[in-house]
Motif scaffolding. Structure first.
Motif, short mmCIF file in Angstrom:
data_model
loop_
_atom_site.label_atom_id
_atom_site.label_comp_id
_atom_site.label_asym_id
_atom_site.label_seq_id
_atom_site.Cartn_x
_atom_site.Cartn_y
_atom_site.Cartn_z
N TRP A 423 0.84 -1.18 0.00
CA TRP A 423 0.00 0.00 0.00
C TRP A 423 0.89 1.24 0.00
O TRP A 423 2.10 1.15 0.16
N GLY A 424 0.26 2.40 -0.18
CA GLY A 424 1.00 3.65 -0.14
C GLY A 424 1.42 4.15 -1.51
O GLY A 424 2.35 4.95 -1.62
N PHE A 425 0.75 3.72 -2.57
CA PHE A 425 1.12 4.14 -3.92
C PHE A 425 0.58 5.55 -4.21
O PHE A 425 -0.52 5.90 -3.77
N PRO A 426 1.34 6.35 -4.94
CA PRO A 426 0.82 7.66 -5.33
C PRO A 426 -0.50 7.51 -6.08
O PRO A 426 -0.61 6.72 -7.02
N GLY A 427 -1.51 8.24 -5.64
CA GLY A 427 -2.82 8.15 -6.26
C GLY A 427 -3.76 7.21 -5.54
O GLY A 427 -4.98 7.21 -5.82
N GLU A 428 -3.27 6.40 -4.62
CA GLU A 428 -4.12 5.50 -3.84
C GLU A 428 -4.93 6.31 -2.83
O GLU A 428 -4.44 7.29 -2.25
N THR A 429 -6.16 5.89 -2.58
CA THR A 429 -7.05 6.64 -1.69
C THR A 429 -7.55 5.77 -0.54
O THR A 429 -7.43 4.54 -0.57
N ALA A 430 -8.15 6.42 0.43
CA ALA A 430 -8.76 5.69 1.54
C ALA A 430 -9.91 4.82 1.05
O ALA A 430 -10.16 3.73 1.59
N ASP A 431 -10.62 5.27 0.01
CA ASP A 431 -11.70 4.45 -0.56
C ASP A 431 -11.15 3.16 -1.16
O ASP A 431 -11.80 2.11 -1.09
N ASP A 432 -9.95 3.23 -1.74
CA ASP A 432 -9.32 2.02 -2.27
C ASP A 432 -9.05 1.02 -1.15
O ASP A 432 -9.27 -0.19 -1.29
N SER A 433 -8.56 1.52 -0.04
CA SER A 433 -8.29 0.65 1.11
C SER A 433 -9.57 0.03 1.64
O SER A 433 -9.60 -1.16 2.00
N SER A 507 -2.89 7.57 4.31
CA SER A 507 -2.34 7.51 5.66
C SER A 507 -2.29 6.06 6.13
O SER A 507 -3.16 5.26 5.77
N PRO A 508 -1.30 5.69 6.96
CA PRO A 508 -1.28 4.33 7.53
C PRO A 508 -2.55 4.00 8.30
O PRO A 508 -2.91 2.83 8.43
N ASP A 509 -3.24 5.01 8.79
CA ASP A 509 -4.47 4.77 9.55
C ASP A 509 -5.54 4.07 8.70
O ASP A 509 -6.40 3.35 9.24
N ALA A 510 -5.46 4.27 7.38
CA ALA A 510 -6.45 3.65 6.49
C ALA A 510 -6.30 2.14 6.45
O ALA A 510 -7.19 1.43 5.97
N ARG A 511 -5.17 1.62 6.97
CA ARG A 511 -4.92 0.18 6.93
C ARG A 511 -5.20 -0.51 8.26
O ARG A 511 -4.97 -1.72 8.39
N HIS A 512 -5.69 0.23 9.23
CA HIS A 512 -5.85 -0.34 10.57
C HIS A 512 -6.75 -1.57 10.56
O HIS A 512 -6.40 -2.64 11.08
N ASP A 513 -7.93 -1.46 9.97
CA ASP A 513 -8.87 -2.59 9.95
C ASP A 513 -8.30 -3.76 9.16
O ASP A 513 -8.48 -4.93 9.54
N THR A 514 -7.60 -3.46 8.05
CA THR A 514 -7.02 -4.53 7.23
C THR A 514 -5.95 -5.28 8.01
O THR A 514 -5.91 -6.52 7.99
#
Length: 632
Positions: A423-433, A507-514
């Protein structure tokens, strides 16, 4: 005679240049080096004496409880830092506490082995410097004219430590470095920083090594050769990357005799692991479109492969010589043509070879079945994400449904899959996560990822080299390099891994649930008593889908007629609603006709219940057949 033929031309040996090839810690104990095995045979076939010294085995014998722990892949340079005092003495900071504070996870690695930070300090200041001194007496170095060090991953500083001492005691010996850590501008930077290195081979050494041996034999100690960094008149002569070998069939079969001789002499347990096999070089996908995070050197990415007869001959020679039939290929990507040629022939001839390969994720069920029948037991697949938009940002050339299909049929045919989430690619969004999380929750019956992490910044990758497309706020060599090397070393030139921050990403926070889901997934999957399952059973009139992915919702779904036919039709691969309607109408012999719109309703019901995934009008059933194929 072409250049490729030159590397395998055999000559009668006379008093010629003698070569020693060295494999230092921290390289894994339980696999020989294909680089040493191949280059030693290249040198011998050119008429030169060559010996391989696996000094990593000697350290492994002295550190039986912790050695493999330091060989585990890790971006932090702990292995290099541990050898830094042996290599550079007072030129590096001797205060270990600063390293422990900066990288507490590295201390945790040894506490899991029952050790403490004091153990790491003792290794760095006492044990490993003494080990390097002992290495001077383990080998009669004075008998050799050229000593070569192969450096990949965390072998550079230990190699520098021994090379410096060899040069100090026997100044007449020539020192050459090669390996992936010397690619591109890294090799010349090492040569500039450490004058005791006489030569660096940048790129494939199959031509450059015998040419260097020939030059030294003639008394030319400053040869001007492609791919060789040398010193001419006190100045570095840099000739760029070596030209890649095109005809791989002309390379010799690697020789691992020296590895097994040392392995058995040190009384390690009976060898039950795999040995390396090279059936191709480069990446056929990277030739078309290099993945954004791929650190494969652009000058070597061109795909070349061995012919099937040659691979079969090499398998026979290696297995009969060493009594081993499990092969770990070094290929960046498996050639797709091998599925119905190499693996089909292995199945038809009933050979008992087993393989590990890196593969692209868009394999079909029939291809996975053929791979299993031909000996495939473990694959590393470039899945990386369960979101097709992010996969497009990565330039993977695959979709979420491709990735799910691979995991599904690999599990069914009992092929292990090593894969990661990035994760963390330029253009990636919280909706993607969030969308990826929704998909992952439905895959608990399939093999979980080994790891999930932010994308690495590797040298040679598009995200490293293309600043315009991938702008960064800042970029610098990964922090642990500064602890492992003296101040005079150009870290931005010798580093392969970099710390960074992109201009725009999640943000790394978008990966918390994952991350929380992945921990539970791995825990349940690797506990056979708790392993989730999603399978279907066929009866004469019904399809029964047994679901234990979610303990609170475990149960059986029963379907018949068009529903049952549609679900099974979408099992092998993804289908459109139109294809489903056509298949159902052809299969069910009654007067009713299922329209594409009706099929969409049927498929949407499966998706709502979490029994199927859809994307861009394509539908894939998630349940595996209960009926298992015969063992292959």
């Amino acid at each position: 005679m072409g250049l490729d033929q030159d590397i395998v031309q055999t000559k009668s040996p006379t008093r010629r240049t003698k070569l020693a090839l060295v494999y230092m810690p921290f390289a894994m104990r339980d696999i020989p080096s294909i680089q040493l095995g191949l280059l030693s045979e290249v040198a011998r076939n050119a008429g030169y004496h060559a010996d391989c010294f696996y000094l990593n085995l000697d350290l492994a014998a002295r550190l039986p409880e912790t050695y493999e722990n330091f060989c585990t892949f890790n971006i932090y340079r702990t292995g290099e830092w541990l050898f830094s005092v042996a290599a550079f003495g007072d030129a590096v900071d001797g205060d270990d506490a600063a390293y422990f504070k900066a990288f507490p996870s590295e201390v945790e690695r040894v506490t899991n082995c029952g050790k403490t930070s004091d153990y790491l300090s003792k290794l760095r200041h006492e044990f490993l410097p003494r080990f390097i001194e002992d290495c001077l007496d383990l080998v009669p170095w004075f008998e050799y004219d050229l000593v070569g060090f192969s450096s990949t991953f965390q072998q550079s500083v230990s190699s520098l430590a021994l090379a410096r001492r060899i040069k100090r005691r026997w100044p007449q010996i020539r020192i050459v470095f090669g390996g992936e850590n010397m690619a591109g501008e890294m090799g010349p930077a090492y040569a500039r920083a450490f004058p005791f290195i006489d030569y660096v081979m940048v790129g494939e050494a199959d031509r450059a090594l015998p040419d260097l041996l020939k030059a030294l034999e003639k008394g030319n100690e400053s040869p001007d050769l492609p791919g060789l960094v040398s010193r001419i008149g006190g100045e570095l002569n840099v000739r760029g990357m070596a030209l890649p070998i095109q005809e791989l069939d002309q390379l010799p079969t690697p020789n691992y005799d020296d590895y097994f001789d040392r392995y058995h002499k040190l009384r390690f347990p009976p060898f039950k692991k795999s040995i390396p096999l090279e059936s191709s070089r480069g990446c056929w996908w990277g030739e078309k479109q290099q993945c954004t995070f791929c650190g494969h050197n652009a000058s070597r990415i061109g795909f070349r492969k061995k012919s099937v007869p040659r691979v079969l001959d090499e398998l026979a020679l290696l297995s009969e010589k060493y009594g081993i039939t499990y092969f770990q290929t070094t290929d960046c990507i498996m050639d797709m043509d091998y599925i119905n040629s190499l693996f089909r022939q292995i199945e038809e001839r009933r050979y008992d070879y087993q393989f590990f390969y890196e593969v692209k994720a868009n394999l079909r069920r029939d291809q996975i079945r053929q791979l299993r029948a031909g000996g495939m037991r473990w694959i590393q697949s470039g899945i990386e994400s369960m979101n097709s938009r992010v996969l497009k940002l990565m330039r993977k050339g695959s979709t979420m449904l491709h990735n799910v299909r691979l995991l599904k049929w690999s599990l069914y045919y009992r092929i292990r899959v090593g894969w990661n989430l990035l994760w963390g690619f330029p253009g990636e969004t919280a909706d993607d996560s969030a969308e990826e999380y929704r998909v992952l929750k439905l895959l608990l019956h399939l093999e979980p990822p080994v790891a999930a992490s932010r994308i690495r910044m590797d040298r040679f990758s598009p995200i490293f080299e293309d600043r315009e497309t991938f702008p960064v706020k800042w970029l610098r060599p990964e922090k642990s390099y500064q602890f492992a090397y003296p101040n005079h070393v150009e870290l931005d030139k010798i580093a392969y891994y970099f710390d960074y921050e992109f201009e725009e990403t999640t943000s790394p926070d978008a990966r918390h649930d994952t991350n929380k889901l992945l921990d539970e997934w791995r825990s349940r999957f690797h506990d056979r008593r708790r392993r989730p399952s999603l399978v279907f059973r066929r009866t004469q009139n019904h399809l029964l889908i047994d679901d234990s992915r979610f303990p609170e919702l475990s149960g059986t779904h029963s379907y018949s007629g068009a529903f049952a036919t549609a679900y099974e039709f979408c099992s092998d691969t993804m289908r459109s609603a139109y294809q489903v309607a056509t298949h159902v109408n052809r299969t069910i012999q009654d007067k009713s006709v299922l329209s594409a719109s009706d099929a969409e309703d049927v498929l949407a019901d499966f998706c709502t219940r979490g029994l199927m995934l859809s994307e861009n009008g394509q539908y894939l059933s998630l349940a595996l057949p209960t009926f298992q194929p015969p063992p292959a």
